[in-house]
Design a protein around this motif. Structure first.
Motif, PDB file in Angstrom:
ATOM      1  N   PHE A 111     -12.054  -4.638   3.903  1.00  0.00           N
ATOM      2  CA  PHE A 111     -11.453  -4.673   2.488  1.00  0.00           C
ATOM      3  C   PHE A 111     -12.229  -5.766   1.400  1.00  0.00           C
ATOM      4  O   PHE A 111     -12.626  -6.452   1.533  1.00  0.00           O
ATOM      5  N   GLU A 112     -11.436  -4.652  -0.175  1.00  0.00           N
ATOM      6  CA  GLU A 112     -11.679  -5.551  -1.014  1.00  0.00           C
ATOM      7  C   GLU A 112     -10.799  -5.569  -1.871  1.00  0.00           C
ATOM      8  O   GLU A 112     -10.463  -4.374  -2.704  1.00  0.00           O
ATOM      9  N   ARG A 113     -10.301  -6.441  -2.654  1.00  0.00           N
ATOM     10  CA  ARG A 113      -9.382  -5.964  -3.971  1.00  0.00           C
ATOM     11  C   ARG A 113     -10.009  -5.535  -4.971  1.00  0.00           C
ATOM     12  O   ARG A 113     -11.668  -6.662  -5.545  1.00  0.00           O
ATOM     13  N   THR A 114      -9.220  -4.981  -6.082  1.00  0.00           N
ATOM     14  CA  THR A 114      -9.396  -4.328  -7.038  1.00  0.00           C
ATOM     15  C   THR A 114      -8.585  -4.428  -7.818  1.00  0.00           C
ATOM     16  O   THR A 114      -7.344  -4.050  -7.597  1.00  0.00           O
ATOM     17  N   THR A 115      -8.700  -4.705  -9.438  1.00  0.00           N
ATOM     18  CA  THR A 115      -8.060  -4.053 -10.572  1.00  0.00           C
ATOM     19  C   THR A 115      -8.266  -2.657 -11.042  1.00  0.00           C
ATOM     20  O   THR A 115      -7.259  -2.555 -11.892  1.00  0.00           O
ATOM     21  N   GLU A 116      -9.357  -2.166 -10.516  1.00  0.00           N
ATOM     22  CA  GLU A 116      -9.023  -0.782 -11.413  1.00  0.00           C
ATOM     23  C   GLU A 116      -8.778   0.489 -10.814  1.00  0.00           C
ATOM     24  O   GLU A 116      -9.013   1.531 -11.347  1.00  0.00           O
ATOM     25  N   ARG A 117      -7.622   0.234 -10.113  1.00  0.00           N
ATOM     26  CA  ARG A 117      -7.094   1.498  -9.372  1.00  0.00           C
ATOM     27  C   ARG A 117      -5.955   1.137 -10.001  1.00  0.00           C
ATOM     28  O   ARG A 117      -4.879  -0.088  -9.836  1.00  0.00           O
ATOM     29  N   ILE A 148      -0.856   1.029  -7.556  1.00  0.00           N
ATOM     30  CA  ILE A 148       0.431  -0.262  -7.918  1.00  0.00           C
ATOM     31  C   ILE A 148      -0.320  -1.620  -8.656  1.00  0.00           C
ATOM     32  O   ILE A 148      -0.791  -1.177 -10.072  1.00  0.00           O
ATOM     33  N   GLU A 149       0.939  -2.315  -8.941  1.00  0.00           N
ATOM     34  CA  GLU A 149       0.510  -3.271 -10.040  1.00  0.00           C
ATOM     35  C   GLU A 149       0.584  -4.160  -9.835  1.00  0.00           C
ATOM     36  O   GLU A 149       0.939  -4.972  -8.648  1.00  0.00           O
ATOM     37  N   GLY A 150      -0.447  -4.851 -10.782  1.00  0.00           N
ATOM     38  CA  GLY A 150      -1.060  -6.234 -10.406  1.00  0.00           C
ATOM     39  C   GLY A 150      -3.004  -5.943  -9.720  1.00  0.00           C
ATOM     40  O   GLY A 150      -4.052  -5.541  -9.998  1.00  0.00           O
ATOM     41  N   TYR A 151      -2.449  -5.359  -8.467  1.00  0.00           N
ATOM     42  CA  TYR A 151      -4.126  -5.399  -7.481  1.00  0.00           C
ATOM     43  C   TYR A 151      -3.606  -4.757  -6.319  1.00  0.00           C
ATOM     44  O   TYR A 151      -2.762  -4.696  -5.710  1.00  0.00           O
ATOM     45  N   ASP A 152      -5.190  -4.081  -6.010  1.00  0.00           N
ATOM     46  CA  ASP A 152      -4.714  -3.009  -5.131  1.00  0.00           C
ATOM     47  C   ASP A 152      -5.762  -3.475  -4.130  1.00  0.00           C
ATOM     48  O   ASP A 152      -6.033  -4.193  -4.280  1.00  0.00           O
ATOM     49  N   PHE A 153      -5.653  -2.615  -3.090  1.00  0.00           N
ATOM     50  CA  PHE A 153      -7.167  -2.990  -1.995  1.00  0.00           C
ATOM     51  C   PHE A 153      -7.901  -1.682  -1.671  1.00  0.00           C
ATOM     52  O   PHE A 153      -7.145  -0.174  -1.467  1.00  0.00           O
ATOM     53  N   THR A 154      -8.882  -1.670  -1.286  1.00  0.00           N
ATOM     54  CA  THR A 154      -9.451  -0.341  -1.163  1.00  0.00           C
ATOM     55  C   THR A 154     -10.011  -1.057   0.362  1.00  0.00           C
ATOM     56  O   THR A 154     -10.589  -2.240   0.266  1.00  0.00           O
ATOM     57  N   HIS A 155      -9.643  -0.638   1.667  1.00  0.00           N
ATOM     58  CA  HIS A 155      -9.963  -0.613   3.099  1.00  0.00           C
ATOM     59  C   HIS A 155      -9.759   0.023   3.968  1.00  0.00           C
ATOM     60  O   HIS A 155      -9.627   0.764   3.999  1.00  0.00           O
ATOM     61  N   LEU A 156     -10.710  -0.382   4.584  1.00  0.00           N
ATOM     62  CA  LEU A 156     -10.811   0.518   6.212  1.00  0.00           C
ATOM     63  C   LEU A 156      -9.678   0.264   6.660  1.00  0.00           C
ATOM     64  O   LEU A 156      -8.963  -0.507   6.453  1.00  0.00           O
ATOM     65  N   VAL A 157      -9.676   1.420   7.596  1.00  0.00           N
ATOM     66  CA  VAL A 157      -8.189   1.705   8.312  1.00  0.00           C
ATOM     67  C   VAL A 157      -8.577   2.395   9.683  1.00  0.00           C
ATOM     68  O   VAL A 157      -8.807   2.947  10.272  1.00  0.00           O
ATOM     69  N   CYS A 212       1.290  -1.388   0.048  1.00  0.00           N
ATOM     70  CA  CYS A 212       0.193  -0.200   0.200  1.00  0.00           C
ATOM     71  C   CYS A 212       0.590   1.303   0.182  1.00  0.00           C
ATOM     72  O   CYS A 212       1.723   1.311   0.718  1.00  0.00           O
ATOM     73  N   PRO A 213       0.653   2.620  -0.554  1.00  0.00           N
ATOM     74  CA  PRO A 213       1.441   2.670  -1.258  1.00  0.00           C
ATOM     75  C   PRO A 213       1.606   4.413  -0.455  1.00  0.00           C
ATOM     76  O   PRO A 213       1.591   5.248  -0.093  1.00  0.00           O
ATOM     77  N   VAL A 214       0.286   4.302   0.564  1.00  0.00           N
ATOM     78  CA  VAL A 214      -0.411   5.736   0.939  1.00  0.00           C
ATOM     79  C   VAL A 214      -1.419   5.133   2.750  1.00  0.00           C
ATOM     80  O   VAL A 214       0.188   5.391   3.443  1.00  0.00           O
ATOM     81  N   GLU A 215      -2.412   4.823   2.350  1.00  0.00           N
ATOM     82  CA  GLU A 215      -2.630   3.918   3.966  1.00  0.00           C
ATOM     83  C   GLU A 215      -2.126   3.436   4.657  1.00  0.00           C
ATOM     84  O   GLU A 215      -1.715   4.350   6.312  1.00  0.00           O
ATOM     85  N   CYS A 216      -1.956   2.574   4.419  1.00  0.00           N
ATOM     86  CA  CYS A 216      -0.651   1.472   5.374  1.00  0.00           C
ATOM     87  C   CYS A 216       0.703   1.972   5.657  1.00  0.00           C
ATOM     88  O   CYS A 216       1.094   1.399   6.368  1.00  0.00           O
TER      89      CYS A 216
END
Length: 229
Positions: free
Chosen positions: A172-178, A181-190, A89-93
């Motif tokens: 959290f939800e895995r997504t390839t729409e963002r 980062i390469e491959g897949y990302d996550f939309t997630h609660l922090v 995770c490049p930002v939140e985590c």
């Protein structure tokens, strides 16, 4: 203890939690806590997806691949900070983990290392293997030698979903729409949970920009209260 499943997007979850905030917030003082009610909690504990003030930490048993130890939440006897992350995770985590490192350092300065645990749980076990977790620890300045920081890694995507999302309520939800980062990302609660040695949640800090001084002070207060018991 099963937690409510994530319904829709993380944004929808947040909105639902906010809508649940009522005048009865903390109307009955919960037992087994030592801190006063959390003033910035957005809803009654039972209306939130994740365990909050006065509620027990759901049970889980996960391995720290770096230290080669298994952590059983029901056997914890120290004050703990528990959260869900993925280290790509490049930002939140990244922000959250670096701030937790700041808390770790402050706890060390207070002489409370042996009374505390830091338990970030990855919900991306495919990428977060031992080597990646070690790289992350080095990059953000974790003091692994202190012995109170454990990256916990579920053995599969399914297990990550069970523990982090269904039990801890950290959606959290895995997504390839963002394209961050390469491959897949996550939309997630922090969310980061402060849990006392009896396994009861004292604080649920929302967001990645936790106040390091506040969290360290809360941890110290819990540790000191239990030392007097």
């Amino acid at each position: 203890m099963e937690r409510r499943r994530l319904l829709g997007s993380v944004g929808a979850l947040t909105a639902a939690a906010t809508a649940g905030c009522t005048a009865r917030l903390f109307g009955d003082d919960p037992e087994d806590v030592v801190l006063d009610p959390q003033e910035d909690q957005i809803a009654d504990s039972e209306d939130l997806a994740y365990p909050a003030y006065g509620q027990p930490l759901p049970s889980f048993e996960l391995t720290d691949p770096i230290a080669d130890v298994t952590i059983d939440s029901e056997a914890l006897d120290r004050t703990a900070l528990v959260t869900g992350v993925f280290t790509s995770c490049p930002v939140e985590c990244s922000i959250l983990l670096r701030r937790l490192v700041g808390v770790q350092h402050r706890i060390a300065e207070a002489g409370l290392t042996d009374e505390t645990l830091f338990l970030p749980i990855t919900f991306d076990p495919e990428r977060d293997d031992e080597a990646q977790l070690r790289r992350n620890a080095e990059a953000i300045g974790v003091d692994l030698a202190a012995g109170n920081w454990h990256y916990l890694r579920p053995e599969s995507r399914e297990r990550a979903k069970t523990v982090v999302q269904e039990r801890l309520g950290i959606g959290f939800e895995r997504t390839t729409e963002r394209s961050r980062i390469e491959g897949y990302d996550f939309t997630h609660l922090v969310v980061t949970l402060l849990v006392n040695p009896d396994g009861v949640v004292e604080r649920a800090y929302r967001g990645e920009r936790i106040d390091r001084e506040r969290v360290a002070d809360d941890v110290s207060s819990v540790v000191e209260a239990f030392a007097d018991r």
